[in-house]
Design an enzyme around this catalytic site. Structure first.
Site, short mmCIF file in Angstrom:
data_model
loop_
_atom_site.label_atom_id
_atom_site.label_comp_id
_atom_site.label_asym_id
_atom_site.label_seq_id
_atom_site.Cartn_x
_atom_site.Cartn_y
_atom_site.Cartn_z
NE ARG A 1 -10.92 -9.92 -1.94
CZ ARG A 1 -11.05 -8.55 -2.67
NH1 ARG A 1 -11.39 -9.62 -3.49
NH2 ARG A 1 -10.87 -7.71 -2.27
CE LYS B 1 -3.55 -2.42 3.19
NZ LYS B 1 -4.55 -2.00 1.66
N1 BES Z 1 -8.36 -3.26 4.81
C1 BES Z 1 -8.10 -3.36 3.36
C2 BES Z 1 -9.57 -3.41 3.00
C3 BES Z 1 -9.43 -0.58 3.70
C4 BES Z 1 -9.46 -0.69 2.23
C5 BES Z 1 -10.11 -1.06 4.34
C6 BES Z 1 -9.25 0.93 2.91
C7 BES Z 1 -10.74 0.35 4.60
C8 BES Z 1 -10.23 1.61 3.62
C9 BES Z 1 -8.14 -4.80 1.85
O1 BES Z 1 -7.82 -5.49 2.54
C10 BES Z 1 -7.78 -4.27 0.82
O2 BES Z 1 -6.70 -3.93 0.74
N2 BES Z 1 -8.42 -4.11 0.22
C11 BES Z 1 -8.37 -4.47 -1.75
C12 BES Z 1 -8.42 -4.96 -2.78
C13 BES Z 1 -8.25 -5.05 -3.96
C14 BES Z 1 -7.18 -5.18 -3.88
C15 BES Z 1 -9.23 -6.01 -4.88
C16 BES Z 1 -8.88 -2.63 -1.66
O3 BES Z 1 -9.72 -2.08 -1.22
O4 BES Z 1 -8.11 -1.50 -2.04
MN MN Z 2 -5.48 -5.29 1.93
#
Ligand code: BES
Ligand code: MN
Ligand code: ZN
Length: 496
Positions: A350, A276
């Site tokens: 997931r 990230k």
């Molecule tokens: N924990 C995050 C989701 C999230 C992101 C919650 C920002 C709150 C704020 C999750 O693990 C994640 O990173 N999801 C990705 C999925 C994508 C790579 C398909 C996302 O939401 O960007």
């Molecule tokens: Mn994530």
């Protein structure tokens, strides 16, 4: 390991006679002075009536007005809190009570009396839950300020009622739910180096020991034996031992099928190899709010002694980049045999839940609800107001949304149509773990559904609702307690 809670009690004192440092009076829109308020107004020498006549205070939602109090024989300070036009009295009282306690914390009054007129059972409960929510603070890693700058912490609150005996059940249930909320919020606020998978497991053990729950903890070794290749691939970049924790509460009839509550417990989500951006990454300590919600709900359910069998399951790990981490393009096999192509290692929640949901099957659940801070897309779709609700059973989806509404945790249904499945079809495996940006919340849920085998299931995407990034009138910046209330309301309704 248990958060310190303020002591909330009932008091049959009339508002005008409450000789407390702070009396909070919750009023609807266009309030009028009458009944017990006339007595209060007399105590205050008519200040209340004058303020209303001047329209200094109109009772709109969240409006506050601080009136001076009296030296003795009555409240030393009076705060009016508006509830606006009331459509849901329980929700309005919960909100006003939270505002009341927040002010008491800021004023440093140490204690607060809350009056909102005559209260039925669930309204007493709402007042207690609200007071506790507004009083909540996390200060464990803050050094004390110099003595002369310290405010008295809020340690006591009382709900003013007509009949203490009649309000007792509401007080008891309110305190039980408040304890669940506080537990969940503490875990969510704790930094990731303290709230580790080990710590979540230890917290479950503590809940189990206090309430007689059976606790099972699977580590890397046990999960390897269970062939949980999906969960394990997330944990393969971290030296910390991942934990799948099961809490079994048996309050219902022997042999009655349990409700299962499942939570995503990413103690830190860096994204892994699909790392990230640095900006805001610290927030990802909150990625265990689903698990915290399960633990908080189990705490509350056990305190409430609800006559239902409930199994809580959490999947806890961290998602880290390293030489051993899983890579985009890798294919892993989950415990139900399905092959998963990893497109994005940041879609890790997931992957964890896939094996936990498959594991849930062995408890023969009557219904399964999972909660996860699963997708940023859900924050885009519903903001910080509503939880995304999806599932394989419309009746159950509606039941969960109704439970959330009663708890003040609104949810909104998104469709799980087969048409969307196209987005997570893989060239090399049975399914891929990311469908890209379009319908990101829905494709994440459809991915989870691949691991739901023959039981009614609802998924709550709490990415936007578990945490507030700005101070609210009711809560400081940080965890909200969602989905504890939804879980508890759901199970409680199943109990009758
Ligand atoms: N924990 C995050 C989701 C999230 C992101 C919650 C920002 C709150 C704020 C999750 O693990 C994640 O990173 N999801 C990705 C999925 C994508 C790579 C398909 C996302 O939401 O960007
Ligand atoms: Mn994530
Ligand atoms: Zn995550």
């Amino acid at each position: 390991m248990q958060p310190t809670l303020i002591d909330i009690t009932l008091s049959a004192v009339a508002p005008g006679a409450a000789s407390s440092p702070l009396l909070v009076v919750a009023l609807p829109a266009q309030p009028a002075v009458g009944g017990p308020l006339s007595e209060l107004d007399a105590t205050l020498g008519g200040a209340l009536q004058r303020s209303l006549a001047r329209s200094d205070f109109r009772g709109s939602r969240d409006e506050t007005l601080h009136l001076g109090g009296v030296a003795d024989g009555g409240p030393q300070r009076v705060l009016l809190v508006g509830m606006g036009k009331i459509t849901d009295r329980r929700a309005s009282i919960r909100r006003a009570a939270a505002i009341a306690a927040r002010h008491a914390v800021k004023y440093g009054t140490g204690t607060v009396d809350f009056w909102a007129g005559a209260l039925v059972d669930v309204e007493v409960e709402a007042a207690v839950v609200g007071l506790a929510a507004g009083a909540w603070e996390y200060k464990e890693q803050k050094s004390l300020p110099p003595e002369d700058e310290r405010r008295t912490p809020l340690s006591r609150a009382a709900v003013l009622v007509d009949d203490i005996e009649a309000a007792q059940p509401g007080l008891a249930s309110g305190n039980a739910i408040a304890a669940g909320h506080a537990l969940a919020r503490r875990l969510a606020m704790m930094p990731g180096n303290l709230c580790t998978p080990d710590y979540l497991a230890a917290t479950a053990e503590d809940i189990g020991a206090r309430h007689g729950l059976r606790i099972t903890v699977l580590g890397r070794e046990e999960m390897t034996r269970e062939k949980m290749g999906s969960f394990l691939c997330v944990a393969q970049g971290t030296p910390q031992d991942p934990k799948l924790v099961v809490l079994e509460y048996r309050g219902g009839a022997e042999g009655a099928q349990p409700v299962a509550l499942v939570g995503k417990g990413l103690c830190f989500d860096s994204g892994g190899i699909s790392i990230k951006p640095a900006q805001g990454m610290e927030l990802m300590k909150f990625d265990m709010c689903g698990a915290a919600g399960v633990l908080g709900a189990m705490e509350a359910i056990a305190r409430l002694e609800l006559p239902v069998n409930v199994v809580g399951l959490i999947g806890a790990t961290t998602n880290m980049p390293s030489g051993t981490a899983v890579n985009p393009g890798d294919v892993v096999q989950a415990s139900n045999g399905k092959y998963i192509e990893i497109i994005n290692t940041d879609a890790e929640g997931r992957l964890v839940l896939a094996d936990v949901l498959a594991y849930t099957k062995r408890f023969d659940p009557v219904a399964v609800i999972d909660a996860a801070t699963l997708t940023g897309a859900c924050v885009v779709a519903l903001g910080h107001t509503a939880t995304g609700v999806m599932g394989n059973d419309d009746a159950l989806v509606n039941e969960v949304i109704a439970a959330g509404a009663r708890a003040g945790e609104p949810g909104w249904a998104l469709p799980l149509w087969d048409d969307y499945k196209e987005l997570i079809r893989s060239d090399v495996a049975d399914v891929k773990n990311s469908g890209g940006r379009a319908a990101g919340t829905i494709t994440a849920a459809l991915f989870l559904q691949e691991f739901v085998d023959g039981f009614p299931w609802v998924h709550l995407d709490i990415a936007g609702t578990a945490y507030t990034e700005s101070d609210l009138v009711t809560l400081p910046r940080g965890p909200t307690g969602t989905p504890v209330g939804t879980f508890v309301e759901f199970v409680r309704a199943r109990a009758v």
